[in-house]
Design a protein around this motif. Structure first.
Motif, mmCIF file in Angstrom:
data_model
loop_
_atom_site.group_PDB
_atom_site.id
_atom_site.type_symbol
_atom_site.label_atom_id
_atom_site.label_comp_id
_atom_site.label_asym_id
_atom_site.label_seq_id
_atom_site.Cartn_x
_atom_site.Cartn_y
_atom_site.Cartn_z
ATOM 1 N N GLY A 127 36.470 36.246 37.108
ATOM 2 C CA GLY A 127 36.837 35.822 38.452
ATOM 3 C C GLY A 127 36.056 34.617 38.885
ATOM 4 O O GLY A 127 36.584 33.702 39.523
ATOM 5 N N SER A 152 45.838 32.080 35.223
ATOM 6 C CA SER A 152 45.345 32.322 36.574
ATOM 7 C C SER A 152 44.003 33.047 36.512
ATOM 8 O O SER A 152 43.576 33.540 35.462
ATOM 9 N N SER A 204 43.485 35.882 37.762
ATOM 10 C CA SER A 204 43.825 37.267 37.409
ATOM 11 C C SER A 204 44.005 37.416 35.899
ATOM 12 O O SER A 204 43.564 38.400 35.302
ATOM 13 N N ASP A 205 44.659 36.436 35.271
ATOM 14 C CA ASP A 205 44.818 36.455 33.815
ATOM 15 C C ASP A 205 43.456 36.456 33.129
ATOM 16 O O ASP A 205 43.212 37.224 32.192
ATOM 17 N N SER A 232 40.565 37.372 34.261
ATOM 18 C CA SER A 232 39.885 38.643 34.487
ATOM 19 C C SER A 232 40.413 39.713 33.537
ATOM 20 O O SER A 232 39.644 40.474 32.937
#
Length: 452
Positions: free
Chosen positions: A20, A248, A250-251, A253
Motif C-alpha cells: 500500500g 493499482s 490494491s493489485d 497489496s
C-alpha cells in the motif's frame, strides 16, 4: 495446506502495508500537484531574466532483485541511442512481446488433471525423470531414468509447462515495457498477473503441495519447489512495472500478500523443510527463492538467514578448491547441472550484495580461490570448445538451458563479467553463446557494452 502461525500473519500484514505504501508513492498523494509554479521574472525596463530550466531528473532505478537495476537503466539508454550491439536482441524482444499481447491468460485451473485435494487452484506437476515401469501391467509404480525427460510430464495435463510459459511472458512483457515505454506491454503483463495470482476464479493457491509427484509413489515432493525457480521474473517484473499505471495499489497489496503466504509455506511446510535440506542444486534454488521472496516482501531477517545458510552450509559442500561441483558433475548431464547450480548461486550472490552477505567472493576451502569465480572459469573454456568437455554427458555442452535461457550459461557468464571483470576465456565463451543465441533477452538485461 499447513496452518499459518502468528508470525506469518504479521508478515502478511507487513507485506500488505508495504504494497500500500508503494502504491501511494507510485500513484500520488491525494492528487496534489507537486509541480512548482514558475517564478515571476524581475524586470528592469524592457529587460527580463529568462527562467532557469532545471536539469532533467536522473532516471529512477527499478526495484529489482535478480536483475541489475543499473544495467537495466543502461540498456534503456543504449536502446534509445540505437546502439548496434543490441539491435538483434531488441528486435527479437519486441517480436516476442508483440506475440505475447495475443496470449490467452494463464491459470492453474486450466490443467486437465485434478490434484489429490480436488481443487484445481492447487498447482500440480509430475516428476520429469520418472517413467512407467514396462514390467508392470499398469506401469506403477514409476521408475527413475535420471536425465531422461518423460514427455507426459511436459504437457497441459499438469501445470509445469504453463508455469514456465507464464513466467517467461511476464519477463518478456515487463522488459519490453521498461525499455520501450509502450503501455500495451505493461497492461498485458498486469492482466496476466491478476489472472494467476489475484482473481478468485483463476488464482493459484500459494503452495506446491503437489509439485513433481510420482505416480504410484507420492503425490508431491519437496523437489517440486524448483518449479517456481523463475518466480524472480514475476517479482522483478512487478518492479519494472512500477513506472506504469498498470497495477493499482490494491493489485500490489494482493501480490505482496500472495508472495508472503507462499514464503510462509516454503518456510513451514513439510515439502519446504525437505527441500531446505537438499545438498545439491535443489537446496541452492530453495535458498535463492526464499531470499528473493523475503527481499520482495521486505523480510530482511529471513533473507539473511537463507543467505547465511547458503554461505556456510551449501558453498563448502558443493565446491572443491578448484571450483568444480562434484555433486553436479556426478549426474548424467554434468555440464547442465554444473551451470544450473551456478545460476542459483549467482542469484544468491546478487541478493547477498543487497543484504550484506558476501557470497560472490567467498571460498569453499580456506586459502583457495573465490568459489563462484573459479567455477565459472572452469566451465568457460568448454563453452567455447565443446568437444573438449571430458565428462560422459547425455546432452553435452548446452547453450539454452533446456529451452530456458535463464537456466543456462549465458546469464552465468554475463554476471561473472560484472562481478569479476572480463577475461579472454569469458569473452570467448560469450562469443560462442552469441553465435547460438543472438536473440536472447539476456543481452538486453545485462548489456556488456559501453553507453557511448
Amino acid at each position: 495446506m499447513d496452518a499459518v502461525p502468528p508470525v506469518a500473519a504479521r508478515r502478511r500484514a507487513l507485506a500488505a502495508l508495504g504494497a500500500g505504501s508503494l502504491g501511494l508513492l507510485l500513484y500520488g498523494c491525494g492528487g496534489v500537484d507537486a509541480t512548482l509554479p514558475a517564478t515571476a521574472s524581475s524586470t528592469t525596463g524592457s529587460q527580463s531574466t529568462p527562467p532557469v530550466t532545471p536539469p532533467p531528473a536522473a532516471p529512477t532505478p527499478p526495484r529489482v532483485f535478480t536483475l541489475d537495476a543499473n544495467e537495466m537503466l543502461k540498456a534503456k539508454q543504449l536502446i534509445a541511442a540505437a546502439n548496434p550491439s543490441l539491435q538483434t536482441s531488441w528486435s527479437a524482444l519486441l517480436a516476442s512481446a508483440n506475440a505475447a499481447l495475443q496470449l490467452a491468460p494463464f491459470s492453474v485451473v486450466d490443467k486437465n488433471m485434478v490434484p489429490p485435494s480436488g481443487d484445481k487452484h492447487d498447482y500440480l506437476s509430475l516428476a520429469p525423470y520418472w517413467w512407467p515401469d514396462p514390467t508392470k501391467p499398469n506401469g506403477l509404480p514409476y521408475i527413475q531414468r535420471d536425465g531422461q525427460i518423460n514427455p507426459s510430464s511436459k504437457n497441459n495435463d499438469s501445470d509445469s509447462v504453463r508455469m514456465q510459459a507464464f513466467c517467461s511472458a511476464i519477463g518478456t512483457l515487463t522488459t519490453a515495457w521498461f525499455l520501450s515505454g509502450d503501455a500495451r506491454y505493461a497492461d498485458k503483463a498486469a492482466s496476466l498477473l491478476r489472472t494467476w495470482f489475484i482473481d478468485p476464479t483463476t488464482r493459484m493457491n500459494p503452495n506446491l503441495n503437489y509439485g513433481q509427484g510420482i505416480p504410484g509413489i507420492t503425490t508431491g515432493r519437496g523437489i517440486g519447489i524448483i518449479d517456481t525457480r523463475n518466480f524472480w521474473q514475476i517479482t522483478d517484473g512487478i518492479g519494472l512495472l512500477a513506472s506504469s499505471n498498470a497495477l493499482s495499489a490494491s493489485d500490489l497489496s494482493a501480490l505482496n500478500l500472495w508472495f508472503a503466504d507462499y514464503l510462509n509455506w516454503l518456510l513451514t511446510s513439510s515439502n519446504g523443510t525437505d527441500e531446505a535440506a537438499a545438498p545439491n542444486n535443489h537446496g541452492t534454488f530453495y535458498d535463492a527463492q526464499v531470499t528473493n521472496l523475503a527481499l520482495f516482501t521486505s523480510d530482511t531477517a529471513t533473507a539473511q538467514n537463507a543467505l547465511n545458510h547458503a554461505l556456510t552450509k551449501l558453498l563448502p559442500t558443493q565446491f572443491d578448491k578448484t571450483g568444480k561441483e562434484p555433486l553436479e558433475l556426478s549426474r548424467t548431464r554434468p555440464f547442465h547441472y554444473s551451470v544450473f547450480n551456478l545460476v542459483a548461486f549467482l542469484r544468491l550472490a546478487k541478493y547477498g550484495a543487497a543484504a550484506n552477505v558476501d557470497i560472490a567472493h567467498a571460498s569453499a576451502v580456506a586459502g583457495s580461490p573465490q568459489s563462484l569465480q573459479a567455477s565459472v572459469a572452469f566451465l568457460a573454456p568448454y563453452v567455447a570448445n565443446p568437444s573438449s568437455w571430458p565428462y560422459q554427458d547425455l546432452t553435452g555442452i548446452e547453450y539454452d538451458g533446456d529451452g530456458n535461457e535463464f537456466d543456462g550459461v549465458l546469464p552465468v557468464l554475463q554476471q561473472a563479467v560484472l562481478l569479476y571483470g572480463a577475461t579472454p576465456q569469458l569473452t570467448a565463451a560469450l562469443d560462442a553463446v552469441r553465435s547460438h543465441l543472438p536473440n536472447a533477452v539476456s543481452w538486453l538485461q545485462w548489456p556488456l557494452t559501453t553507453t557511448s
